[in-house]
Design a protein around this motif. Structure first.
Motif, PDB file in Angstrom:
ATOM      1  N   ALA A 164     -91.694  39.154 -11.440  1.00  0.00           N
ATOM      2  CA  ALA A 164     -90.663  40.089 -11.881  1.00  0.00           C
ATOM      3  C   ALA A 164     -90.011  40.466 -11.562  1.00  0.00           C
ATOM      4  O   ALA A 164     -90.499  40.507  -9.765  1.00  0.00           O
ATOM      5  N   ASP A 175     -88.662  46.353 -13.912  1.00  0.00           N
ATOM      6  CA  ASP A 175     -88.725  45.230 -14.776  1.00  0.00           C
ATOM      7  C   ASP A 175     -89.308  43.621 -14.607  1.00  0.00           C
ATOM      8  O   ASP A 175     -88.684  43.492 -13.675  1.00  0.00           O
ATOM      9  N   TRP A 182     -95.619  37.535 -20.157  1.00  0.00           N
ATOM     10  CA  TRP A 182     -95.764  36.805 -19.273  1.00  0.00           C
ATOM     11  C   TRP A 182     -96.619  35.195 -19.682  1.00  0.00           C
ATOM     12  O   TRP A 182     -96.619  34.511 -19.160  1.00  0.00           O
ATOM     13  N   HIS A 247     -97.397  43.410 -15.087  1.00  0.00           N
ATOM     14  CA  HIS A 247     -97.463  41.169 -15.338  1.00  0.00           C
ATOM     15  C   HIS A 247     -98.275  40.905 -15.181  1.00  0.00           C
ATOM     16  O   HIS A 247     -98.182  40.246 -16.646  1.00  0.00           O
TER      17      HIS A 247
END
Length: 276
Positions: A164, A175, A182, A247
């Motif tokens: 990311a 972002d 993911w 993430h």
């Protein structure tokens, strides 16, 4: 046969037939038969972004003089002959200005070694409950998957180097945020993801949100590849942990060091190794 051998030799000497591995150019020849062993691919990292704006504004911004990315994918890509259309704005062999000041697994200047993909997405907005991120349209992810698979194949990019924007610049960027899929992409062979059984092993019966030492978690994140240094303020430390959680643990990305985040980091290190 002997006659043809003499003819071929004569043509070769005259320059009419090229030797294998020798390329004729205008005014010179290239001999490519002795490839150096100390050569490494330039592209090692794939960075996923969102644009934080609509498609028209995003396209105008990314084709202006200040920033750029290699690819832009609309929220709902138009279909042409049954295939979604993706905009390529910069050739892959050229550098794009998408990462900014950044760090990943010991490397800086990530623009120099990466391909950047921008996804049309409004990003986040402030609400009474805090930051609320916009979801990604299924059609957009469907278009993204074959593009990313092609890139990974061409450059042999390691799973841990599919990142990311927030991973490589956690003090500046969020972002693509916690709603980016993911885990679903990892199931398609794209990017890193910890094995659930190993996370459970490292969790070792603790409550997922049991507090752990911030320094202990940050040490793991530094070993995995995040930019961590002793001079960071508590707010900066929180930003790194938030980026990691968005993430790999998007259910709760409050930036607080907890047992599940620690177990995930340990499982990732076991699976993919530490930076450097």
């Amino acid at each position: 046969m002997k006659k043809w051998g003499f003819v071929l030799l004569a043509l070769l000497l005259a320059g009419c037939v090229s030797e294998k591995g020798v390329i004729d150019k205008e005014g010179y020849q290239l001999d490519t038969r002795h490839a150096a062993q100390a050569a490494y691919p330039r592209i090692k990292v794939l960075v996923i972004h969102y644009t934080a704006d609509d498609f028209d504004v995003s396209l105008a911004t990314l084709t202006d003089k200040q920033v750029s990315a290699h690819y832009l994918i609309p929220a709902n890509p138009p279909l042409h002959r049954g295939k979604p259309r993706i905009w390529q704005l910069v050739p892959e062999q050229e550098l794009a200005w998408h990462a900014g000041p950044s760090f990943w697994r010991g490397a800086t200047r990530i623009n120099d070694t990466s391909i950047g993909i921008e996804l049309e997405n409004r990003g986040w907005r402030n609400t009474a409950a805090g930051k609320q991120f916009a979801p990604f349209a299924p059609a957009q992810i469907t278009a993204l998957i074959p593009l990313v698979k092609d890139i990974l194949t061409r450059y042999n990019i390691a799973p841990q180097n599919v990142v990311a924007h927030a991973d490589i610049a956690p003090q500046r960027k969020d972002d693509p945020g916690p709603l980016f899929p993911w885990q679903a992409l990892a199931a398609q062979g794209i990017g890193a993801w910890p094995d659930a059984a190993r996370v459970a092993f490292y969790l070792n019966g603790r409550s997922a949100y049991e507090p752990v030492e911030t320094a202990s978690l940050l040490d793991l994140l530094a070993r995995y590849g995040y930019d961590v240094n002793p001079q960071m303020t508590p707010a900066q430390q929180k930003r790194v942990i938030m980026a990691f959680q968005m993430h790999f643990r998007p259910a709760l990305w409050n930036g607080v060091a907890d047992a599940e985040s620690q177990a995930i980091a340990e499982a990732l290190l076991e699976k993919y190794g530490q930076a450097g």
